[in-house]
Enzyme design. Structure first.
Site, PDB file in Angstrom:
ATOM      1  N   ASP A   5      -4.759  -3.825   6.225  1.00 11.35           N
ATOM      2  CA  ASP A   5      -5.466  -2.580   5.896  1.00 11.35           C
ATOM      3  C   ASP A   5      -5.578  -2.374   4.374  1.00 11.35           C
ATOM      4  O   ASP A   5      -6.101  -1.367   3.917  1.00 11.35           O
ATOM      5  CB  ASP A   5      -4.777  -1.368   6.543  1.00 11.35           C
ATOM      6  CG  ASP A   5      -3.307  -1.212   6.122  1.00 11.35           C
ATOM      7  OD1 ASP A   5      -2.604  -2.240   6.028  1.00 11.35           O
ATOM      8  OD2 ASP A   5      -2.874  -0.070   5.863  1.00 11.35           O
ATOM      9  N   HIS A   6      -5.136  -3.341   3.592  1.00  4.48           N
ATOM     10  CA  HIS A   6      -5.252  -3.221   2.131  1.00  4.48           C
ATOM     11  C   HIS A   6      -6.034  -4.394   1.522  1.00  4.48           C
ATOM     12  O   HIS A   6      -6.373  -4.358   0.337  1.00  4.48           O
ATOM     13  CB  HIS A   6      -3.861  -3.152   1.489  1.00  4.48           C
ATOM     14  CG  HIS A   6      -3.116  -1.907   1.874  1.00  4.48           C
ATOM     15  ND1 HIS A   6      -2.978  -0.829   1.042  1.00  4.48           N
ATOM     16  CD2 HIS A   6      -2.520  -1.566   3.046  1.00  4.48           C
ATOM     17  CE1 HIS A   6      -2.289   0.122   1.687  1.00  4.48           C
ATOM     18  NE2 HIS A   6      -2.003  -0.298   2.907  1.00  4.48           N
TER      19      HIS A   6
ATOM     20  N   HIS B  64       8.759  -2.022   0.681  1.00  6.73           N
ATOM     21  CA  HIS B  64       7.905  -1.826   1.863  1.00  6.73           C
ATOM     22  C   HIS B  64       8.300  -2.943   2.823  1.00  6.73           C
ATOM     23  O   HIS B  64       9.238  -3.686   2.555  1.00  6.73           O
ATOM     24  CB  HIS B  64       6.434  -1.930   1.431  1.00  6.73           C
ATOM     25  CG  HIS B  64       5.444  -1.709   2.528  1.00  6.73           C
ATOM     26  ND1 HIS B  64       5.543  -0.654   3.415  1.00  6.73           N
ATOM     27  CD2 HIS B  64       4.343  -2.414   2.880  1.00  6.73           C
ATOM     28  CE1 HIS B  64       4.506  -0.717   4.264  1.00  6.73           C
ATOM     29  NE2 HIS B  64       3.773  -1.783   3.970  1.00  6.73           N
TER      30      HIS B  64
ATOM     31  N   ASP C  16       1.636   0.838  -0.388  1.00  7.20           N
ATOM     32  CA  ASP C  16       2.597   1.322   0.619  1.00  7.20           C
ATOM     33  C   ASP C  16       4.007   1.191   0.055  1.00  7.20           C
ATOM     34  O   ASP C  16       4.353   0.187  -0.538  1.00  7.20           O
ATOM     35  CB  ASP C  16       2.497   0.462   1.897  1.00  7.20           C
ATOM     36  CG  ASP C  16       1.205   0.768   2.653  1.00  7.20           C
ATOM     37  OD1 ASP C  16       0.377   1.544   2.114  1.00  7.20           O
ATOM     38  OD2 ASP C  16       1.011   0.208   3.744  1.00  7.20           O
TER      39      ASP C  16
ATOM     40  N   HIS D 109      -0.896  -6.605   3.571  1.00  5.78           N
ATOM     41  CA  HIS D 109      -1.214  -6.070   4.905  1.00  5.78           C
ATOM     42  C   HIS D 109      -2.726  -5.924   5.041  1.00  5.78           C
ATOM     43  O   HIS D 109      -3.406  -5.517   4.083  1.00  5.78           O
ATOM     44  CB  HIS D 109      -0.533  -4.707   5.105  1.00  5.78           C
ATOM     45  CG  HIS D 109       0.886  -4.826   5.578  1.00  5.78           C
ATOM     46  ND1 HIS D 109       1.845  -3.863   5.327  1.00  5.78           N
ATOM     47  CD2 HIS D 109       1.515  -5.805   6.280  1.00  5.78           C
ATOM     48  CE1 HIS D 109       2.997  -4.240   5.878  1.00  5.78           C
ATOM     49  NE2 HIS D 109       2.827  -5.425   6.454  1.00  5.78           N
TER      50      HIS D 109
ATOM     51  N   HIS E 269      -0.550  -4.916  -1.623  1.00  4.49           N
ATOM     52  CA  HIS E 269       0.166  -5.876  -0.772  1.00  4.49           C
ATOM     53  C   HIS E 269      -0.798  -6.437   0.261  1.00  4.49           C
ATOM     54  O   HIS E 269      -1.944  -6.001   0.348  1.00  4.49           O
ATOM     55  CB  HIS E 269       1.376  -5.202  -0.119  1.00  4.49           C
ATOM     56  CG  HIS E 269       1.067  -4.116   0.861  1.00  4.49           C
ATOM     57  ND1 HIS E 269       0.373  -2.967   0.503  1.00  4.49           N
ATOM     58  CD2 HIS E 269       1.347  -3.989   2.181  1.00  4.49           C
ATOM     59  CE1 HIS E 269       0.263  -2.198   1.573  1.00  4.49           C
ATOM     60  NE2 HIS E 269       0.825  -2.792   2.603  1.00  4.49           N
TER      61      HIS E 269
ATOM     62  N   HIS F 281      -3.151   7.785   2.581  1.00  5.95           N
ATOM     63  CA  HIS F 281      -2.626   6.795   3.535  1.00  5.95           C
ATOM     64  C   HIS F 281      -1.923   7.495   4.698  1.00  5.95           C
ATOM     65  O   HIS F 281      -0.766   7.234   5.032  1.00  5.95           O
ATOM     66  CB  HIS F 281      -1.659   5.831   2.811  1.00  5.95           C
ATOM     67  CG  HIS F 281      -1.323   4.606   3.587  1.00  5.95           C
ATOM     68  ND1 HIS F 281      -0.274   4.554   4.479  1.00  5.95           N
ATOM     69  CD2 HIS F 281      -1.891   3.386   3.628  1.00  5.95           C
ATOM     70  CE1 HIS F 281      -0.174   3.356   5.009  1.00  5.95           C
ATOM     71  NE2 HIS F 281      -1.168   2.615   4.518  1.00  5.95           N
TER      72      HIS F 281
HETATM   73 ZN    ZN Z   1       1.546  -1.901   4.484  1.00 11.03          ZN
HETATM   74 ZN    ZN Z   2      -1.017   0.432   4.680  1.00  5.96          ZN
END
Ligand code: ZN
Ligand code: ZN
Ligand code: ZN
Ligand code: ZN
Lengths: 356, 356
Positions: A64-65, A177, A248, A62, A60, A306
């Protein structure tokens, strides 16, 4: 076949953990799953070669990914000998994110890339999605290295078929999520059983091409009339392995069919059970939630990752008031049994044993 | 006033160097100059506090100078107590790059941000600019945390005036690189001279608010009629310091006037003199080029940075065939004199001494 964990932190990097990045590798493939900021540095510090990566899967959007993806492509491109194209899979919007980053930074790559987008269905969007309307489709020209990608729509069982070749089938499922998020299922195809050479020799079959024919399922007749059927000399086919790498998620039950009997399930476990309300509100899972899923799927090995920054790695000296992932491990093992769960740490390599 | 080097590598991170990121700090301000990927991790490993950063200056949009910015804003935002807005300065296109990254990643910040864009003049664009037309202006809605920024146009001396407050004047100049690139000049305003307290005491001036008045330039008359003029008791004004932090550049001569007598000049020196052709072709500088500039500007301290990965840090054990930044240092000092140049290393802190 092994799996290297390059980033096991949630949300943002900590002194002991990078943000989400996992590498699936066999003798023939090297695939990246999620690419948070700093992944190229973690790759450089690992035994892996970034230039060997030919498929990238983003769960996804976000940060941090995905914020490490543009930089990773730039660095892979420094390797002039590397020019095979890269296939990138991820939710709608990934194509635009990458195109704008590479265009505005005037990045020219030594290879082409294609972004295939996973189509989220209307009912899969979070309730507040329209309260912040964002255009996820770019109307700009393609990047010079970009070849148009496909849009992959889920089938009636909610399975998205990403690709299949003679070795693997890779599919994906939507998971719940805060924003559309996808998990990936890698199924290795089964391979012909092992050849019982002693029988062949006893039947007078000369070592050579005939061996290959029999192994691939062909019945052969020797000059002296002897008929040799594969099933007499070839063991049962070797069952392929199934590896599931999730992003996530606070609800991964779309795995209920396709996830059965997985050899490995890699799943986030961001906060402990007692914080489940906050955890679910943030669109994440607790060890208990994941362990229940793993149990129902009859997963051989569950690996948690994670982790919220409050949980220090097992290898860490704990200071006063520090929490450790041991908390999360205990909670998962309370359901799956002691010693049956692994908490991932950065640079950990997990070997997926062959099926006999 | 000090300067912390968090990324001294060019193009991509190496085991010993992060990509471009430098922090200028005084008792009252904390500013970031360039924010390559991984800068937030370098910040976390330094003594600095990311949440104290209120101004960010981006020299140009190459990934190794900007791909860490979206992630940094996300991480600063994790600090819930932090809500003062951030001002961000950089070339045209930065606003779009940040807006798209933050929108598609559905990032909501705890503070507002504003992007002020530095207007590149037609003749300053590289000759091949139009061969790859890219739209640098976003037609999307503003990000929820975004307040509209200004477009800053160079004056007749090619100086861009970014801002001025009671402590600092910050300006910028365009420099020649493969894409529009800018260097930044921080001028500290001079401060009133030191008060000679002994004279004041001898003249019967009571310690208290009168001291402040005299120091700020006011003539005062005591009850007994004594007149005290500032120039009698206050030393000469303390000259402010001038710090220049450049981005990538193969020609920084726009500094010729504004850069005079700088206390510190931070400039890239990507390749050694013998590779000047390739260096200039890539839009970079050699030590010789920079040392000549520093000499003509009468710079007190030249600090080189943004080194090609072939040059290992001075602190490194050299292996067979390794090059060291010593090569670059020698070439610059051949012009400026031994011991007069510093090669920056990650986490090095340089203290800018006060003028007496
Ligand atoms: Zn996320
Ligand atoms: Zn994350
Ligand atoms: Zn650079
Ligand atoms: Zn550059």
């Amino acid at each position: 076949m092994d799996i290297t964990f390059l980033g096991t932190a949630s949300a943002y990097p900590t002194p002991t953990r990078g943000v989400s990045c996992t590498v699936f590798r066999t003798d023939s493939v090297c695939w990246l799953f999620d690419c948070g900021e700093g992944s190229q540095t973690q790759l450089m510090r690992s035994q892996l070669k970034a230039s060997k990566i030919y498929k990238i899967f983003i769960s996804h959007l976000h940060g941090d990914h995905v914020f490490g993806l543009p930089g990773l492509l730039c660095t892979i491109s420094q390797n002039k000998r590397r020019n095979k194209p890269v296939d990138i899979y991820g939710p709608v919007g990934l194509r635009k994110l990458l195109r704008i980053n590479l265009q505005l930074s005037r990045t020219q790559l030594e290879f082409d890339y294609t972004v295939h987008e996973l189509q989220t269905l209307d009912h899969e969007y979070p309730a507040d999605w329209q309260s912040w309307p964002v255009n996820h489709i770019s109307d700009e020209d393609l990047h010079p290295n970009e070849t148009p990608g496909t849009t992959i729509v889920p089938d009636s069982n909610n399975i998205l078929h990403l690709f299949e070749d003679d070795e693997f089938i890779v599919t994906s499922v939507w998971t719940k999520h805060r924003i559309p998020s996808y998990g990936f299922i890698i199924e290795e195809k089964s391979r012909p059983g092992t050849l019982d050479v002693s029988i062949l020799v006893s039947k007078g079959v000369p070592i050579g091409p005939l061996y290959g024919k029999i192994k691939s399922g062909e019945t052969i007749t020797l000059e002296n009339g002897t008929v040799i059927k594969p099933e007499d000399v070839v063991g049962p086919p070797i069952k392929g392995r199934k590896v599931i790498i999730m992003g996530d998620s606070t609800d991964s039950w779309n795995l209920k069919h396709i996830g059965q009997d997985a050899d490995v399930l890699i799943h986030e476990a961001t906060l402990e059970n007692s914080l489940s309300e906050k955890c679910i509100e943030n669109g994440h899972s607790t060890p208990e939630m994941v362990a229940k899923l793993a149990k129902s799927l009859n997963v051989k090995q569950l690996i948690l990752t994670h982790f919220s920054q409050r949980y220090k790695p097992l290898s860490c000296q704990l200071k006063e008031g520090d929490d450790s992932v041991q908390t999360l491990l205990n909670e998962a093992e309370a359901i799956l049994g002691t010693g049956s769960v692994i908490c991932a740490e950065d640079f950990m390599v997990y070997n997926v044993a062959r099926n006999k």
